[in-house]
Design a protein around this motif. Sequence first.
Motif, short mmCIF file in Angstrom:
data_model
loop_
_atom_site.label_atom_id
_atom_site.label_comp_id
_atom_site.label_asym_id
_atom_site.label_seq_id
_atom_site.Cartn_x
_atom_site.Cartn_y
_atom_site.Cartn_z
N ILE A 204 0.81 -1.21 0.00
CA ILE A 204 0.00 0.00 0.00
C ILE A 204 0.85 1.26 0.00
N ASP A 205 2.11 1.14 0.36
CA ASP A 205 3.01 2.28 0.48
C ASP A 205 3.98 2.30 -0.70
N ASN A 206 3.75 3.21 -1.66
CA ASN A 206 4.58 3.28 -2.85
C ASN A 206 5.92 3.94 -2.61
N GLY A 207 6.04 4.72 -1.54
CA GLY A 207 7.22 5.54 -1.36
C GLY A 207 7.17 6.73 -2.31
N THR A 208 8.34 7.24 -2.70
CA THR A 208 8.37 8.32 -3.67
C THR A 208 8.06 7.79 -5.06
N GLN A 209 7.76 8.70 -5.98
CA GLN A 209 7.50 8.31 -7.35
C GLN A 209 8.13 9.30 -8.31
N SER A 210 8.61 8.80 -9.44
CA SER A 210 9.17 9.67 -10.45
C SER A 210 8.04 10.39 -11.18
N ALA A 211 8.40 11.35 -12.01
CA ALA A 211 7.39 12.13 -12.74
C ALA A 211 6.53 11.25 -13.64
N VAL B 296 7.16 5.89 -11.86
CA VAL B 296 7.96 4.76 -11.37
C VAL B 296 8.05 4.85 -9.85
N ALA B 297 7.64 3.79 -9.16
CA ALA B 297 7.54 3.82 -7.70
C ALA B 297 8.85 3.40 -7.05
N GLU B 298 9.19 4.10 -5.96
CA GLU B 298 10.38 3.76 -5.17
C GLU B 298 10.35 2.31 -4.72
N LYS B 299 9.17 1.82 -4.30
CA LYS B 299 9.09 0.46 -3.75
C LYS B 299 9.59 -0.58 -4.75
N THR B 300 9.37 -0.34 -6.04
CA THR B 300 9.81 -1.29 -7.07
C THR B 300 11.30 -1.19 -7.30
N ILE B 301 11.83 0.03 -7.36
CA ILE B 301 13.27 0.25 -7.58
C ILE B 301 14.08 -0.41 -6.48
N VAL B 302 13.69 -0.18 -5.23
CA VAL B 302 14.51 -0.69 -4.12
C VAL B 302 14.36 -2.19 -3.95
N LEU B 303 13.21 -2.74 -4.30
CA LEU B 303 13.05 -4.19 -4.23
C LEU B 303 13.95 -4.87 -5.26
N ASP B 304 13.98 -4.34 -6.47
CA ASP B 304 14.87 -4.91 -7.50
C ASP B 304 16.32 -4.88 -7.03
N PHE B 305 16.72 -3.77 -6.40
CA PHE B 305 18.10 -3.66 -5.93
C PHE B 305 18.37 -4.66 -4.81
N ALA B 306 17.44 -4.78 -3.87
CA ALA B 306 17.63 -5.70 -2.73
C ALA B 306 17.70 -7.15 -3.19
N LEU B 307 16.88 -7.53 -4.15
CA LEU B 307 16.91 -8.90 -4.66
C LEU B 307 18.25 -9.20 -5.34
#
Length: 436
Positions: free
Chosen positions: A215-222, A225-236
Amino acid sequence: MARRANHFVLFSALVACAAALFCLTPAAVVAATAEPAASAAVPVAASFPTVSDARVAGDDKQTRLIVDFDQKVPLRAFALADPYRVVIDLPQINFRLPKGAGEDGRGLIKAFRYGLVMPGGSRIVLDLTGPVKIAKTEMLDPANGQPARLVIDLETIDRDAFVQALRTADSVAELRPTVAGAEATAGVPRGAPTPKVERDDPRPVVVLDPGHGGIDNGTQSADGVAEKTIVLDFALALRDRLVRQGKFRVVLTRDDDTFIPLNDRVKIAREQSAALFVSIHADALPRREGDAQGATIYTLSDKASDAEAQRLADAENKADAIGGVNLTEEPTDVADILIDLAQRETKTFSSRFAQQLMKDMKTATRMHKRPLKSAGFRVLKAPDVPSVLIELGYVSNKADLQHLLSEQWRNKTVGAVAQAIDSFLSRRLVSAGQPG
């Protein structure tokens, strides 16, 4: 293990005393294996109910939310204060709402957000203009060509009436109507199981914490693109790199698009007796505040190192309110003292790791002009686990965003972070093995 070898008896006793007050409800956790996850997102099962539309009607006295489902589902609705919210808990749902749904409200509802909060459970959170009474909650059968519908009616009330309603009948009974024809809580998850701790594996545990989720997207680009997706890809990717090295056990606070409360993230690290906790995020500056670029590494401090650090900590610490969970009461004065004593050694190790991380990351990516900062991030407050928070870059900056979405950049930066973790923990293991 280095962490255990470095702790002395008094320190352990203090941590044990603080733990009962510090720990919260369990959260979902996934221990890494040598095989990477098949997907970064929770699989969409055809059997899950689907939401296709949601709309708000009414005024600042009475407001109605209508949500269209492809089938009836059980639900639970309740209100929270400070900030004022209404939370609607549901079984796992496929949300297929139009882009931008929930960003603009009406009447008593300023906006609403929705998403997965744990495997098997979804949530809709309504941000309110003030205190309300949930006058009616209904799940209507499909009829006359119309889909099944959730209808929730809100009425404005004063603060005193709102607080009184929260205190009566199991805290929120008057604000939790049952669903006609079904028990309100049927099918709604009550919490995730406590993760198993591998006591027989002597390798140090590294906990990776991809920020936000569900439910929490974090920040988003213009362009959305949601922060939650960027950081999950990096963590994996970082998880997979560390697992291949074979030196550490790696645990993720989440390995899919699931919301995990902040204090549950901390508890995962403590229950796993983690040697290191790394929280991964990506920042964004409001347009009025200009532009910024580069990665930043944060450690815990009661006083933020600058105004930007304070802004970021304040924003990140609101994640639980975004998710709609009840915020936990702060520890007592006695617990504060115990935790402060336990944190002294931990803060030293956190600072050392931050220095090592900065040294290695600057060989792989652009760093912020002030790459080391501190602030009061709740997710860094484990008293006995060295912890840092990495802001990989700014999604509000075009150059940073291009890097954040680049697999080549990710692989290079993941390698630098993995090297820093290896260097830091290897030194601690050597130090622990030396005679005192």
